[in-house]
Design a protein around this motif. Structure first.
Motif, PDB file in Angstrom:
ATOM      1  N   ASN A  34      98.008 -89.220 -34.234  1.00  0.00           N
ATOM      2  CA  ASN A  34      97.877 -89.527 -32.812  1.00  0.00           C
ATOM      3  C   ASN A  34      99.015 -90.433 -32.342  1.00  0.00           C
ATOM      4  N   ILE A  50     100.326 -93.377 -30.102  1.00  0.00           N
ATOM      5  CA  ILE A  50      99.744 -94.556 -29.467  1.00  0.00           C
ATOM      6  C   ILE A  50     100.800 -95.180 -28.556  1.00  0.00           C
ATOM      7  N   ASP A  60      94.759 -96.286 -26.414  1.00  0.00           N
ATOM      8  CA  ASP A  60      94.886 -95.091 -27.256  1.00  0.00           C
ATOM      9  C   ASP A  60      94.312 -95.311 -28.656  1.00  0.00           C
TER      10      ASP A  60
END
Length: 242
Positions: A111, A113, A118
């Motif tokens: 992911n 960020i 987030d």
């Protein structure tokens, strides 16, 4: 001279000598272990300085219980330093702000960020230092303050001091952690996100010499820590210096 008088005299001399001893023990925040080890390895002239590491809050508690055993401190929290100063333990003539730092999120994730919120979507537990013993834990909680409280309650784990956080994240891919930027650099860890400096209190390292308790060697060492050599070491390790 009778045996009893001799015993009394020897005891008095021993007591006087013990009380007049100056401590060469330098207690340092655990997050500065790598920096201080690097400095010491290149400066054997200070081999008599005994450096002990721990969480800044733990160091303060130890000094409150036995200040005679410590000559100087280097703490990662201005608040911890102020406790000793207000107690009258600090000699301000030899004390100063040593450096500053920032906080980062470490670990591995696919992911991206871009901002603090987030972090809620990465699906991993967040390991931070225990705020009861280490200022890094206090700063970490401050930096996460904007996140949902239920999320924090379910996903934040305390793990001793910063060194414990580093070890936990390095040994378990299911965790991410919050540490000082300098720890990420020294351990060659992947930085996922650097927290805005306004999301937590300033991370200042305060150096304090204890009154009437420091020998000549430790005073010379404290002076040496202001040198250009040490400032360059600080920069190399990722610290901010004036």
């Amino acid at each position: 001279m009778s045996i009893i008088r001799l015993i009394i005299l020897v005891s008095f001399v021993f007591f006087f000598f013990s009380c007049s001893q100056k401590s060469e023990i330098f207690m340092v925040a655990a997050s500065m272990n790598n920096l201080m080890t690097d400095i010491q390895s290149e400066n054997p002239q200070f081999k008599d300085i005994s450096i002990s590491y721990g969480g800044s809050i733990s160091i303060v508690r130890r000094i409150e219980n036995n200040k005679r055993g410590v000559g100087a401190v280097l703490l990662s929290s201005e608040e911890s330093y102020d406790i000793l100063d207000k107690l009258g333990y600090i000699d301000n003539e030899f004390s100063y702000t040593f450096a500053s730092n920032s906080l980062v999120l470490i670990g591995k994730t696919n992911n991206r960020i871009k901002e603090t919120k987030d972090i809620e979507s990465i699906g991993k537990k967040i390991v931070i230092a225990d705020p009861k013993i280490a200022p890094a834990g206090v700063y970490s909680l401050q930096s996460l303050n904007s996140l949902n409280q239920e999320f924090l309650d379910e996903n934040v784990i305390f793990a001793g001091d910063v060194s414990s956080v580093v070890g936990t994240v390095k040994n378990n891919k299911n965790f991410v952690g919050i540490v000082y930027k300098t720890d990420a650099i020294s351990h060659n860890l992947e930085v996922l996100f650097e927290f805005p400096t306004n999301s937590h209190d300033k991370i200042l390292y305060k150096l304090g010499v204890l009154k009437n308790n420091s020998g000549i060697s430790i005073l010379e060492y404290v002076k040496f820590l202001k040198s250009s050599f040490v400032k360059q070491k600080l920069i190399d390790h990722g610290y901010l210096v004036e």
